[in-house]
Design an enzyme around this catalytic site. Structure first.
Site, PDB file in Angstrom:
ATOM      1  N   ASN A   9     -60.925  25.114  30.803  1.00  0.00           N
ATOM      2  CA  ASN A   9     -60.038  26.031  31.526  1.00  0.00           C
ATOM      3  C   ASN A   9     -60.156  27.403  30.862  1.00  0.00           C
ATOM      4  OD1 ASN A   9     -58.006  27.407  32.764  1.00  0.00           O
ATOM      5  ND2 ASN A   9     -56.319  26.153  31.956  1.00  0.00           N
ATOM      6  N   LYS A  11     -59.007  30.168  31.851  1.00  0.00           N
ATOM      7  CA  LYS A  11     -57.834  31.031  32.100  1.00  0.00           C
ATOM      8  C   LYS A  11     -58.312  32.430  32.499  1.00  0.00           C
ATOM      9  CE  LYS A  11     -55.287  28.016  29.077  1.00  0.00           C
ATOM     10  NZ  LYS A  11     -54.211  27.803  28.140  1.00  0.00           N
ATOM     11  N   HIS A  95     -50.458  23.795  36.328  1.00  0.00           N
ATOM     12  CA  HIS A  95     -50.637  24.146  34.917  1.00  0.00           C
ATOM     13  C   HIS A  95     -49.336  24.741  34.384  1.00  0.00           C
ATOM     14  CE1 HIS A  95     -51.968  26.117  31.276  1.00  0.00           C
ATOM     15  NE2 HIS A  95     -52.961  25.242  31.269  1.00  0.00           N
ATOM     16  N   GLU A  97     -48.740  27.171  32.556  1.00  0.00           N
ATOM     17  CA  GLU A  97     -48.619  28.639  32.672  1.00  0.00           C
ATOM     18  C   GLU A  97     -48.217  29.026  34.087  1.00  0.00           C
ATOM     19  OE1 GLU A  97     -52.446  29.467  30.920  1.00  0.00           O
ATOM     20  OE2 GLU A  97     -51.658  28.701  29.026  1.00  0.00           O
ATOM     21  N   GLU A 167     -50.293  17.589  29.277  1.00  0.00           N
ATOM     22  CA  GLU A 167     -50.351  18.754  28.404  1.00  0.00           C
ATOM     23  C   GLU A 167     -48.938  19.135  27.963  1.00  0.00           C
ATOM     24  OE1 GLU A 167     -54.166  21.184  29.173  1.00  0.00           O
ATOM     25  OE2 GLU A 167     -52.641  21.936  30.517  1.00  0.00           O
ATOM     26  N   GLY A 173     -52.215  26.313  23.473  1.00  0.00           N
ATOM     27  CA  GLY A 173     -52.513  27.623  22.888  1.00  0.00           C
ATOM     28  C   GLY A 173     -51.807  27.904  21.580  1.00  0.00           C
ATOM     29  N   SER A 212     -54.402  22.506  22.559  1.00  0.00           N
ATOM     30  CA  SER A 212     -55.002  22.756  21.242  1.00  0.00           C
ATOM     31  C   SER A 212     -56.069  21.735  20.863  1.00  0.00           C
ATOM     32  CB  SER A 212     -53.919  22.858  20.159  1.00  0.00           C
ATOM     33  OG  SER A 212     -53.070  23.958  20.433  1.00  0.00           O
TER      34      SER A 212
HETATM   35  P1  PGA Z   1     -55.495  25.274  24.807  1.00  0.00           P
HETATM   36  O1  PGA Z   1     -55.132  25.253  26.378  1.00  0.00           O
HETATM   37  O2  PGA Z   1     -56.661  24.309  24.629  1.00  0.00           O
HETATM   38  O3  PGA Z   1     -55.890  26.695  24.519  1.00  0.00           O
HETATM   39  O4  PGA Z   1     -54.300  24.806  24.065  1.00  0.00           O
HETATM   40  C1  PGA Z   1     -55.145  24.044  27.110  1.00  0.00           C
HETATM   41  C2  PGA Z   1     -54.763  24.309  28.544  1.00  0.00           C
HETATM   42  O5  PGA Z   1     -53.949  25.191  28.806  1.00  0.00           O
HETATM   43  O6  PGA Z   1     -55.254  23.630  29.465  1.00  0.00           O
END
Ligand code: PGA
Length: 251
Positions: A9, A11, A95, A97, A167, A173, A212
């Site tokens: 992903n 983003k 997601h 976000e 998640e 993140g 992460s």
């Molecule tokens: P990250 O994001 O690996 O940077 O923690 C995972 C995601 O948002 O799918």
């Protein structure tokens, strides 16, 4: 029995030029018969470039978001017919976000899920609790509500095409992943919910862990019995790092 699915992903990262450079390197790294399904999720603006670079390989690509309506007055949105033109196989829905920064509701996510399936594509439905919800012992309840809102009305055939990404919001993140035991416990809970709702097809539905994931910890998650892949953000932005993670998913 379930082919692992490891997804990148990106983003809001990478111009078309950067996406092309990534794909060229990634293509070199991935052997033809690699036994893990790999999917890249570039921003919309890089989909055409990624498609050009990856056509003819086994690597697939998808969209990070979609609007459930096929067209109309929805400034800034992108529809399924537009995505189909770009040859996408998957669409990420729900997601964290999108849920927490852009305020998407369970109801809106359910409409997207249904629309993606209706277009013949597979949604990767993200679910996960916030830190305060986990601390309050409500993690399962939150995840169950998200599953039930997005998937509750699907047929078993539709459900068989869904991928679920567990998640935990606090792990995304932050550099602080979930404990593998907690991830397995939740993935097992999700599979139990799927079994109750859809019967045997639940055994074939892939459940990813996300939050992460890095080359150094990927193996801790990818060897868990109910986890069939990873959704990777930050560590997927470099093709070598992403491929190191993918290799941990080889059965
Ligand atoms: P990250 O994001 O690996 O940077 O923690 C995972 C995601 O948002 O799918």
């Amino acid at each position: 029995m379930r082919t692992p699915l490891v997804a990148a992903n990106w983003k809001m990262n990478k111009t078309q030029a950067e996406a092309r450079e990534y794909c060229r390197r990634f293509r070199e790294l991935v052997p033809r018969d690699f036994p893990v399904e790999l999917v890249l999720f570039p921003p919309f603006t890089a989909l055409a470039a990624v498609r050009e670079e990856l056509s003819g390989t086994a690597i697939r690509w998808g969209a990070q978001n979609v609007h459930p309506e096929p067209k109309g007055a929805f400034t800034g949105e992108v529809s399924l017919p537009m995505l189909l033109e770009h040859g996408v196989s998957y669409v990420i829905v729900g997601h964290s976000e999108r849920r927490h920064i852009f305020g998407e509701s369970d109801e809106f996510i359910a409409r997207k899920t249904k629309a993606v399936l209706g277009a013949g594509l597979s949604p990767i439905l993200c679910v996960g609790e916030r830190l305060e919800e986990r601390k309050a012992g409500k993690a399962r309840k939150v995840v169950e509500e998200q599953l039930s809102a997005a998937l509750g009305h699907l047929t078993p055939e539709e459900a068989s095409r869904v991928v679920i990404a567990y998640e935990p919001v606090w792990a995304i993140g932050t550099g602080v992943p979930a404990h593998p035991e907690d991830a397995q416990e939740m993935a097992n809970f999700i599979r139990g919910w799927l079994k109750e709702r859809f019967g045997n097809v639940a055994e074939g539905i892939r459940i990813q862990y996300g939050g992460s994931v890095k080359p150094a910890n990927a193996g801790d998650f990818l060897r868990l019995p109910d986890i069939d892949g990873a959704l990777v953000g930050g560590a997927s932005l470099d093709p070598d790092s992403f491929f190191s993670i993918a290799k941990e998913a080889v059965p």
